[in-house]
Design an enzyme around this catalytic site. Structure first.
Site, short mmCIF file in Angstrom:
data_model
loop_
_atom_site.label_atom_id
_atom_site.label_comp_id
_atom_site.label_asym_id
_atom_site.label_seq_id
_atom_site.Cartn_x
_atom_site.Cartn_y
_atom_site.Cartn_z
N THR A 145 0.85 -1.19 0.00
CA THR A 145 0.00 0.00 0.00
C THR A 145 0.89 1.23 0.00
OG1 THR A 145 -0.13 0.32 2.40
CG2 THR A 145 -1.60 -1.33 1.43
N CYS A 146 0.27 2.41 0.14
CA CYS A 146 1.06 3.64 0.16
C CYS A 146 2.07 3.65 1.30
CB CYS A 146 0.15 4.86 0.29
SG CYS A 146 -0.85 5.18 -1.18
N GLN A 198 -7.38 -2.98 -0.36
CA GLN A 198 -6.02 -3.35 -0.76
C GLN A 198 -5.64 -4.72 -0.22
OE1 GLN A 198 -4.34 0.21 0.88
NE2 GLN A 198 -4.07 1.16 -1.13
N GLY A 225 -3.11 13.35 -11.61
CA GLY A 225 -3.46 11.96 -11.31
C GLY A 225 -4.94 11.81 -11.05
N GLY A 246 -6.37 8.73 -9.94
CA GLY A 246 -6.65 7.55 -9.14
C GLY A 246 -7.56 7.89 -7.97
#
Length: 442
Positions: free
Chosen positions: A54-55, A129, A198, A200
């Site tokens: 993940t981030c 996620q 972006g 997303g």
């Protein structure tokens, strides 16, 4: 218990290291397919493997090959695999890693899915996620029953946390915090020109938050023109731009919020320098970069009039405004403990299933042998009496085995369960050691 995890996250590793290990679904597939990874997994006895990226984290979850009488310690193998993915020497990576085994590894996974281990406590994106990570590994044949049950428990914990507690009820996301940061450092957002790079999920949420904060001049850039146009419509009349407009858009903007999925920086010092000139143009610009890997080169902050904030900067801010969510943590921890216990009950049943099957098979063999011996001694029986005898003997065996079966299944302590299993095999004269269920190959 045959389960282990190893990884890095926002508390143990700087952003520069986390971005080297950031893996999207396709990159995860590439890793799982790589011959060297399969070779390492085979030599280390890994039977199942899932990559969660993940981030703010990259973690490896694994279970050993099924049927191993003495499951290997797979923690070191996971650490080696993490080093191979990052391209860093193991001594350099090791200080930033953490790991758990057994139920501690499962508890960690459940806490991740429930949002307790996130930079923003209770954030909702991580649950999806976690589910996607398992699906990606499963599609590559890298999972089996242990990780399937573990990720099922984690997903259930995450869903329950969000429906049974208030962990998600108080807005506190990276996207909204990024907008708060812009408002604080740049002043009145209404009169500013803001560019979102972006389209997303994080970028879309940030754009909505910018609109709610009063931003009127809002633009969005995507490599795919249709995506930019769709997002611009969703934001109520924002301006969609093409990727070739990036330099001009930076020049026109007061604030730039970046959130692409690019594997490298897309806003370079060279690009910004061309946009505003080597000496700047007398205006202040603020870049907020919420992407991993980073979208904005750190050197951009050296240019005149430019400020750059990344996820690490946001993390410092988020620590001070999550008190309401933190009050829900004890309730979520109870949910996590319940799901861990459900998993342990399942695991215990899987471990004991071969033994219990053997016990009941032995009882049935003895029952049939004694019924046959009785019939030879007393001769044919009327059908009604033969049926009664059959029913009585079956009930007798079932009731005799019920209490030992129940006590074996309810044993929670692993060492005690092994002792009970060994004693039961000896008392019942059963051959062979414990047998597991089939697992997928990593």
């Amino acid at each position: 218990m045959p389960l282990a995890c190893t990884g890095i996250n926002h508390r143990t590793a700087p952003l520069s290291l986390r971005e080297r290990l950031a893996l999207g679904p396709e990159a995860q597939r590439d890793v799982l397919r790589a011959p060297e990874v399969r070779e390492l997994g085979s030599s280390a006895g890994l039977g199942e493997l899932v990559i969660l990226s993940t981030c703010n984290r990259t973690e490896l979850y694994a279970a050993p090959v099924d049927g191993a009488s003495h499951p290997p310690d797979i923690s070191d193998s996971l650490l080696q695999l993490l080093a191979a993915i990052s391209g860093l020497p193991l001594p350099m990576l090791r200080p930033h890693t953490y790991g758990d085994t057994g139920l501690a590894a499962l508890r960690h996974l459940c806490r991740v899915a429930a949002g307790l281990d996130s930079m923003v406590v209770g954030e909702s994106e991580v649950l999806g996620q976690v589910a996607t990570a398992f699906q990606t590994a499963a599609s590559e044949g890298a999972t089996g029953p242990v990780l399937e049950a573990a990720f099922r428990a984690a997903t259930r914990a995450g869903r329950r946390a969000r429906t049974e507690t208030g962990i998600c009820r108080h807005p506190a996301s990276v996207s909204t915090e990024a907008v708060r940061l812009l408002a604080e450092v740049s002043g009145d957002l209404e009169g500013m020109a803001v560019l979102v790079v972006g389209t997303g999920k994080m970028g879309r949420l940030a754009g909505l938050a910018l609109r709610e904060s009063g931003v009127r001049r809002l633009s969005v850039i995507s490599r795919t023109a249709a995506h930019a146009e769709a997002v611009a419509r969703d934001w109520g009349g924002a301006t969609p731009l093409g990727w070739h407009d990036l330099e001009a858009a930076v020049r026109a903007a007061d604030a730039i919020l970046c959130s692409t999925g690019a594997p490298h920086a897309v806003v370079t010092r060279e690009l910004v320098e061309r946009a505003i000139g080597p000496a700047g143009d007398g205006r202040r610009r603020c870049f907020v970069d919420i992407a991993v890997p980073r979208d904005v080169e750190p050197e951009v902050a050296q240019l005149p009039g430019v400020q750059v904030y990344d996820l690490d900067a946001l993390q410092e801010r988020l620590r001070d405004n999550l008190d309401l969510r933190r009050r829900e943590i004890p309730a979520v921890e109870r949910i996590v403990s319940e799901e861990v216990q459900h998993f342990e009950t399942w695991r215990q049943g899987m471990t004991l299933r071969p033994l219990l099957t053997q016990i009941h098979a032995r009882g049935e063999t003895i029952r049939q042998r004694e019924i046959e011996r009785l019939r030879r001694r007393i001769g044919p029986l009327p059908p009604e009496l033969a049926a009664e005898l059959e029913s009585f003997s079956q009930s007798l065996v079932t009731k005799l085995l019920h209490e030992p079966t129940r006590r074996l299944r309810e044993t929670r302590d692993p060492e005690q369960a092994r002792t009970y299993s060994d004693v039961t095999r000896r008392l019942f004269g059963l051959d062979g050691g414990p047998q597991g269920s089939g697992m997928g190959a990593a």
